[in-house]
Structure formats: structure tokens, C-alpha cells
Write an enzyme that holds these catalytic residues in place. Structure first.
Site, PDB file in Angstrom:
ATOM      1  CB  ALA A  65      11.620  31.168 -65.740  1.00  0.00           C
ATOM      2  N   GLY A 108       9.878  35.737 -67.294  1.00  0.00           N
ATOM      3  CA  GLY A 108      10.269  35.509 -68.544  1.00  0.00           C
ATOM      4  C   GLY A 108       9.562  35.503 -69.806  1.00  0.00           C
ATOM      5  CD  GLU A 111      13.050  38.623 -68.019  1.00  0.00           C
ATOM      6  OE1 GLU A 111      12.804  37.682 -67.741  1.00  0.00           O
ATOM      7  OE2 GLU A 111      13.884  39.147 -67.679  1.00  0.00           O
ATOM      8  CD  GLU A 131      10.620  38.337 -63.320  1.00  0.00           C
ATOM      9  OE1 GLU A 131      10.022  39.504 -63.081  1.00  0.00           O
ATOM     10  OE2 GLU A 131      10.819  37.877 -64.668  1.00  0.00           O
TER      11      GLU A 131
HETATM   12  C1  HXC Z   1       5.681  26.962 -63.360  1.00  0.00           C
HETATM   13  C2  HXC Z   1       3.488  27.727 -63.441  1.00  0.00           C
HETATM   14  C3  HXC Z   1       4.095  28.932 -63.637  1.00  0.00           C
HETATM   15  C4  HXC Z   1       5.338  29.244 -63.673  1.00  0.00           C
HETATM   16  C5  HXC Z   1       1.853  29.231 -63.812  1.00  0.00           C
HETATM   17  N1  HXC Z   1       2.290  27.784 -63.376  1.00  0.00           N
HETATM   18  N2  HXC Z   1       2.759  29.688 -63.870  1.00  0.00           N
HETATM   19  N3  HXC Z   1       4.374  26.563 -63.254  1.00  0.00           N
HETATM   20  N4  HXC Z   1       6.060  28.163 -63.459  1.00  0.00           N
HETATM   21  N5  HXC Z   1       5.681  30.424 -64.008  1.00  0.00           N
HETATM   22  C6  HXC Z   1       1.163  26.509 -63.454  1.00  0.00           C
HETATM   23  C7  HXC Z   1       0.643  26.583 -61.903  1.00  0.00           C
HETATM   24  O1  HXC Z   1       1.459  25.881 -61.112  1.00  0.00           O
HETATM   25  C8  HXC Z   1      -0.426  25.790 -62.291  1.00  0.00           C
HETATM   26  O2  HXC Z   1      -0.060  24.273 -62.295  1.00  0.00           O
HETATM   27  C9  HXC Z   1      -0.893  26.122 -63.557  1.00  0.00           C
HETATM   28  O3  HXC Z   1       0.138  26.601 -64.298  1.00  0.00           O
HETATM   29  C10 HXC Z   1      -2.099  27.030 -63.669  1.00  0.00           C
HETATM   30  O4  HXC Z   1      -1.608  28.337 -62.898  1.00  0.00           O
HETATM   31  P1  HXC Z   1      -2.750  28.789 -61.569  1.00  0.00           P
HETATM   32  O5  HXC Z   1      -1.879  29.391 -60.681  1.00  0.00           O
HETATM   33  O6  HXC Z   1      -3.343  27.606 -61.109  1.00  0.00           O
HETATM   34  O7  HXC Z   1      -3.574  29.725 -62.537  1.00  0.00           O
HETATM   35  P2  HXC Z   1      -4.218  31.021 -61.787  1.00  0.00           P
HETATM   36  O8  HXC Z   1      -4.782  30.769 -60.559  1.00  0.00           O
HETATM   37  O9  HXC Z   1      -5.039  31.513 -63.079  1.00  0.00           O
HETATM   38  O10 HXC Z   1      -3.071  32.068 -61.565  1.00  0.00           O
HETATM   39  C11 HXC Z   1      -2.144  32.305 -62.978  1.00  0.00           C
HETATM   40  C12 HXC Z   1      -0.956  33.272 -62.695  1.00  0.00           C
HETATM   41  C13 HXC Z   1      -0.022  32.379 -61.401  1.00  0.00           C
HETATM   42  C14 HXC Z   1      -1.435  34.429 -61.874  1.00  0.00           C
HETATM   43  C15 HXC Z   1      -0.188  33.588 -63.854  1.00  0.00           C
HETATM   44  O11 HXC Z   1       0.008  31.058 -62.088  1.00  0.00           O
HETATM   45  C16 HXC Z   1       1.093  32.751 -61.328  1.00  0.00           C
HETATM   46  O12 HXC Z   1       1.400  33.854 -60.432  1.00  0.00           O
HETATM   47  N6  HXC Z   1       2.129  32.397 -61.893  1.00  0.00           N
HETATM   48  C17 HXC Z   1       3.451  32.570 -61.726  1.00  0.00           C
HETATM   49  C18 HXC Z   1       4.071  34.000 -62.326  1.00  0.00           C
HETATM   50  C19 HXC Z   1       5.479  34.222 -61.869  1.00  0.00           C
HETATM   51  O13 HXC Z   1       5.668  34.389 -60.783  1.00  0.00           O
HETATM   52  N7  HXC Z   1       6.127  34.396 -63.043  1.00  0.00           N
HETATM   53  C20 HXC Z   1       7.472  34.732 -62.841  1.00  0.00           C
HETATM   54  C21 HXC Z   1       8.460  33.328 -62.836  1.00  0.00           C
HETATM   55  S1  HXC Z   1      10.034  33.731 -62.479  1.00  0.00           S
HETATM   56  P3  HXC Z   1      -0.759  23.170 -61.323  1.00  0.00           P
HETATM   57  O14 HXC Z   1      -0.128  21.801 -61.565  1.00  0.00           O
HETATM   58  O15 HXC Z   1      -0.872  23.746 -59.797  1.00  0.00           O
HETATM   59  O16 HXC Z   1      -2.274  23.225 -62.061  1.00  0.00           O
HETATM   60  C22 HXC Z   1      10.949  34.227 -64.065  1.00  0.00           C
HETATM   61  C23 HXC Z   1      12.207  34.585 -64.048  1.00  0.00           C
HETATM   62  C24 HXC Z   1      12.671  34.677 -65.421  1.00  0.00           C
HETATM   63  O17 HXC Z   1       9.974  34.295 -64.972  1.00  0.00           O
HETATM   64  C25 HXC Z   1      14.122  34.866 -65.360  1.00  0.00           C
HETATM   65  C26 HXC Z   1      14.544  34.670 -66.626  1.00  0.00           C
HETATM   66  C27 HXC Z   1      14.180  33.645 -67.638  1.00  0.00           C
END
Ligand code: HXC
Length: 257
Positions: A65, A108, A111, A131
Site C-alpha cells: 500500500a 498490500g 495481499e 508491515e
Molecule cells: C510508497 C513506495 C513504497 C510504498 C516503495 N516506494 N515502496 N512509496 N509506498 N509501499 C517508493 C520509494 O519511496 C521510492 O520513491 C521508490 O518507490 C523506489 O523505492 P526505493 O526504496 O528507493 O527502492 P529500493 O531501495 O530498491 O527498495 C525497495 C523496497 C523498499 C525494499 C521494496 O522500497 C521498501 O521497503 N518499500 C516499502 C515496502 C513496505 O513496507 N511495504 C508495506 C507497506 S504497508 P522515491 O520518491 O524515494 O524515489 C502495506 C499495508 C497493507 O502494504 C495494508 C492493506 C492494504
């Protein structure tokens, strides 16, 4: 209205929906999910479509998400938006959906893949429910669907540590149907979708309904439900045609009636 965050394409009876926010690894914001759900529902109603594929790009299926959209939200904001209630509509889609996954499939994103009926992964796919690393937990079915799919102990480890796991590990745990080289994951999904599309559409939909019922109910109720649907299929022309074609040693021609 034209789509902004997804791309759609139809190949014969197979509809492909591609998540398209590549700059943010296909983070699932509300407008993207609204588009996805609207298009999936439209294909569900379209008699020319028999199977759908949801995919992303090579680097990401979806990294979760959109964290930026949620970061400042209060509990009241989240409750009022009630974004996750919309996801229920994917669960109600009657035609089969295949997830074709490459790269990050997290939170997400994982999911969403688990809302689908079959998962095809590239060797480069990375799954996870991270998460917990940002102070929350799965909210779109992850605690339930992952537990039912891989078992309590594995789900507990994955959800409490938030660690990523490979496509090979996902396959070994039963979360993924097939793992193929990255060049082939979408073609593999299309080939499987075409195979399903050749079957009786009514039998396919009813069979999907019966399998999903296994997630919702105990064994006795599930068996009862399955039996009724099985009997019901004998009211269809496709059942008559399918069995007749077998007896006559020819390919069946299904009409979905
Ligand atoms: C918003 C995101 C994002 C996310 C990545 N980006 N994941 N933006 N929401 N979930 C954005 C980053 O901010 C970045 O933008 C660009 O995508 C590239 O990501 P990087 O981090 O620079 O890439 P990398 O170093 O290769 O790392 C990849 C990654 C990391 C390991 C996947 O991005 C990461 O940990 N993302 C979050 C994963 C996460 O926690 N997901 C769960 C979310 S909560 P900029 O602008 O900086 O270039 C969730 C709740 C679900 O899903 C509940 C129900 C729907």
C-alpha cells in the site's frame, strides 16, 4: 474515464491488467485500487473475457500500500476512507484471476496477489509482509490468507519478522503455483489463462466458487456446498456437451450456458 494507474490489454479471452506506477514500485494508492477494481469488475461482466491476469513490471508487482498516503492518517481518517472494504470486491469476482509476479511483492502487494486464484512467479520475485517494520500489520487479508495457505507457524514468522522471501521459498510453502525465468513469467500466466479459457466458463466459475468456500467454512459445510454446486452443473448445456464430446472422442465446444 481513461485509466491513469493501470494499463489493460486483451488477448482473445484473456484480459491483462498491469499495475502502472513504476516510479514508486507500483505502490497501491487508493486511485490505483479504484481503477483496478472497476476494470476487474467490468471484465467480470464481459462475456468475451474468460480469465484475467493481474501483473506489474519486472522490478515490482507491488511494494505494498502507498505508505505516503497513509503516513499522516489518523484512525478516523483510515476508518472514514475505509479503503480496504473496496478490496472485498476483488474477492467477489467470479472469473479466475492469475497473479503474474516479478520483483517486489510486498505488504498490500502480496495481499493483492493472494486475492488472486493462481500465482505465477518469476525467479526474481520477492515476497513479504513487511508491515511490522513500519509499525503496523497486514490489513488486506494477509494474516488470514497467508495463515490458511502456508500454515500458522510459517505465517507467524513471516508476519512477525517482516522478512522478505524468495519465489523458491514461496513455491516450497505452497504460496506460488510455478516459478519460471523472468523472461517467461507473463507468457506462462497467459498460457495458463488460455488453458482455463478453453474450459466451460460456467463450470470454471462454479469450481472457483467451491474452492474459495474451503477458505470460509468447515469441511462438512464445504463438502455439502461443493456437492450442491456439482449437481447444479448438470443443468448446464456445457455439462452435456463436455461429457458427450468425451464419449464421441472430440473437442468440446463450450458456450457458458
Ligand atoms: C510508497 C513506495 C513504497 C510504498 C516503495 N516506494 N515502496 N512509496 N509506498 N509501499 C517508493 C520509494 O519511496 C521510492 O520513491 C521508490 O518507490 C523506489 O523505492 P526505493 O526504496 O528507493 O527502492 P529500493 O531501495 O530498491 O527498495 C525497495 C523496497 C523498499 C525494499 C521494496 O522500497 C521498501 O521497503 N518499500 C516499502 C515496502 C513496505 O513496507 N511495504 C508495506 C507497506 S504497508 P522515491 O520518491 O524515494 O524515489 C502495506 C499495508 C497493507 O502494504 C495494508 C492493506 C492494504
Amino acid at each position: 474515464m481513461p485509466n491513469q494507474f493501470i494499463m489493460t490489454q486483451q488477448e482473445g479471452p484473456v484480459a491483462i491488467l498491469r499495475l502502472n506506477r513504476p516510479d514508486v514500485l507500483n505502490a497501491l494508492n487508493i486511485p490505483l485500487m479504484d481503477e483496478l477494481i472497476t476494470n476487474v469488475e467490468a471484465y467480470d461482466q464481459d462475456p468475451g473475457v474468460r480469465c484475467m491476469i493481474i501483473t506489474g513490471n519486472e522490478r515490482a508487482f507491488a511494494a505494498g500500500a502507498d505508505i505516503k498516503e497513509m503516513a499522516e492518517a489518523s484512525v478516523v481518517d483510515m476508518y472514514e476512507r475505509n479503503n480496504l472494504a473496496r478490496w472485498e470486491r476483488i474477492k467477489r469476482v467470479r472469473k479466475p484471476i492469475i497473479a503474474a509476479v516479478s520483483g517486489f511483492c510486498l505488504g498490500g502487494g502480496c495481499e493483492l496477489a493472494m486475492h488472486c486464484d493462481i500465482l505465477i512467479a518469476s525467479e526474481t520475485a520477492r515476497f513479504g509482509q513487511p508491515e511490522i517494520n513500519i509499525g503496523v500489520m497486514p490489513g488486506a487479508g494477509g494474516t488470514q490468507r497467508l495463515s490458511k495457505t502456508v500454515g500458522k507457524y510459517r505465517a507467524m514468522e513471516l508476519i512477525l519478522t517482516g522478512r522478505m522471501f524468495t519465489a523458491a521459498e514461496a513455491h516450497a510453502m505452497g504460496l506460488v503455483n510455478r516459478v519460471v525465468p523472468v523472461e517467461r513469467y507473463l507468457d506462462e500466466a497467459i498460457a495458463m489463462a488460455r488453458e482455463i479459457a478453453e474450459r466451460s466458463p460456467i463450470a470454471v466459475r462454479v469450481a472457483k466458487e467451491a474452492v474459495l468456500r474451503a477458505f470460509e467454512t468447515g469441511l462438512s459445510d464445504g463438502l455439502d456446498y461443493e456437492r450442491k454446486l456439482f449437481y447444479m452443473l448438470f443443468a448446464t448445456e456445457d455439462q452435456k456437451e463436455g461429457m458427450k464430446a468425451f464419449v464421441e472422442k472430440r473437442k468440446a465446444e463450450y458456450k457458458g450456458r
